[in-house]
Design an enzyme around this catalytic site. Structure first.
Site, mmCIF file in Angstrom:
data_model
loop_
_atom_site.group_PDB
_atom_site.id
_atom_site.type_symbol
_atom_site.label_atom_id
_atom_site.label_comp_id
_atom_site.label_asym_id
_atom_site.label_seq_id
_atom_site.Cartn_x
_atom_site.Cartn_y
_atom_site.Cartn_z
ATOM 1 N N GLU A 1 -13.937 156.824 33.114
ATOM 2 C CA GLU A 1 -12.619 156.774 33.822
ATOM 3 C C GLU A 1 -12.490 155.973 34.345
ATOM 4 O OE1 GLU A 1 -13.051 156.995 37.340
ATOM 5 O OE2 GLU A 1 -15.131 156.700 37.129
ATOM 6 N N GLU B 1 -16.305 153.946 35.284
ATOM 7 C CA GLU B 1 -15.894 153.112 34.248
ATOM 8 C C GLU B 1 -17.092 153.931 33.185
ATOM 9 O OE1 GLU B 1 -15.968 149.242 35.088
ATOM 10 O OE2 GLU B 1 -14.462 148.598 35.561
#
Length: 368
Positions: free
Chosen positions: A179, A334
């Site tokens: 994300e 991430e």
């Protein structure tokens, strides 16, 4: 996008069950390998568990798939992050160009990597390297109104499910969701506090590296949001299952982010399509908590890659009764921690499948 055959009522579909029979065979196989029983610790249990999830005694990770979901958050305008909102869109380009940490780790892991833009503040020009699933210029400020509409929430859930379905169609045997979204630790903290019944101060962390004053302001704003959206909401622990599911979906609509919702959709569909998931850090684990609250059977399909340095991550892991594979004080997000842990999972599979047995190697076993 290819036709991945997701039915209109996909959220109602059951979570598949791992194969207890295959898991038992894998456990018996472990006892025949040329080592003392239990000598490889959690690696042994990881391989046995993966065997049951993949339905094969010799589990393996040949087609890991990492999807990075990105979106902006209205709460960021209140200054809860050390970085401006423009960074989300800039990082989307960096992910696609291969310059971000998770991009590097995905290459090292030999994983397929894709980037999905669900709603950056500014809609970028078309980029063939980025999947455009734009739902609007980020969420609304959840201290003032619901973060998104029901239609946006459902579209984000479906976007995540579609990424999982396409990965499965391409042979995915391990899925990682990452994300990116300035302000998303605030959304994750608000959701976690609502789901666990905790004061947000216990879950809130520095995120992008904010100082003490900004962190205090972040907690104050999250408390305001919780008061606005949950004051009249019945206790999550009471009521029939259908009502509990409705409450969780409402919390997701009121407090979530597009990328968080998409991860929830991807996780749920992974359980429906029998794809093991390697969960990343604080925000990804929050999405896992939401998904498990919606479908408790999903817990069997979730493996946790690492323990983040974010203070709230440990509380989320505890609520999920999860034991992560690594603890390296990472807090990047991430999908980076999970991408790093892919190699641990591969190692567990290789040890299970490639080591010689006592009989095969002509080595005397225990008690011989």
């Amino acid at each position: 996008m290819t036709d991945v055959g997701i039915p209109h009522n996909w959220l109602e579909q059951p979570i598949q069950r791992p194969s207890a029979q295959v898991e038992a065979k894998a456990r018996a196989h472990q006892l025949q390998l040329t080592k003392p029983a239990g000598a490889l610790g959690e690696l042994e249990q990881l391989a046995i568990r993966l065997a049951g999830l993949q339905g094969r005694v010799d589990p393996r990770i040949e087609h890991c798939h990492i999807s990075l979901f990105a979106a902006d958050h209205g709460i960021a305008a209140a200054g809860v992050s050390a970085y401006p909102q423009a960074v989300t869109g800039q990082m989307v380009a960096n992910f696609a160009a291969g310059g971000a940490a998770v991009s590097v780790l995905a290459r090292l892991a030999g994983a397929h990597f894709d980037v999905v833009n669900l709603g950056t503040l500014q809609r970028p020009a078309p980029d063939p390297r980025v999947l455009d699933r734009w739902l609007g210029p980020g969420t609304a400020d959840f201290t003032q109104q619901a973060a998104m509409t029901a239609e946006q929430r459902d579209a984000a859930l479906l976007a995540g499910a579609e990424r999982l379905a396409e990965a499965k169609a391409a042979g995915c045997d391990l899925f990682v969701a990452g994300e990116m979204g300035i302000g998303n630790t605030s959304a994750a903290t608000a959701l976690g506090a609502a789901l666990l019944g905790l004061d947000p101060q216990l879950l809130a962390g520095p995120g992008t590296g904010v100082g003490t004053a900004v962190l205090a302001q972040k907690v104050t704003l999250i408390r305001q949001a919780l008061q606005r959206h949950t004051a009249d909401m019945p206790d999550l622990a009471s009521g029939p299952e259908a009502l509990q599911e409705h409450r969780v979906l409402e919390l997701l609509r009121c407090l979530g982010g597009f990328e968080i919702v998409a991860m929830v959709g991807a996780y749920l569909h992974a359980g429906q399509r029998a794809v093991p998931v390697l969960v990343d850090g604080f925000i990804s684990t929050l999405a896992a908590l939401v998904a498990v609250r919606l479908k408790p059977d999903l817990a069997a399909w979730l493996i946790y890659g690492h323990r983040s340095a974010e203070p709230g991550h440990g509380l989320l892991l505890e609520a999920l009764q999860a034991r992560p594979l690594l603890s390296l004080d990472m807090r990047l997000g991430e999908g980076s921690g999970a991408a790093l842990a892919v190699q641990i999972v591969r190692s567990a599979c290789a040890l299970h499948s490639d080591m010689a047995t006592f009989a095969g190697a002509g080595v005397a076993g225990p008690g011989a």
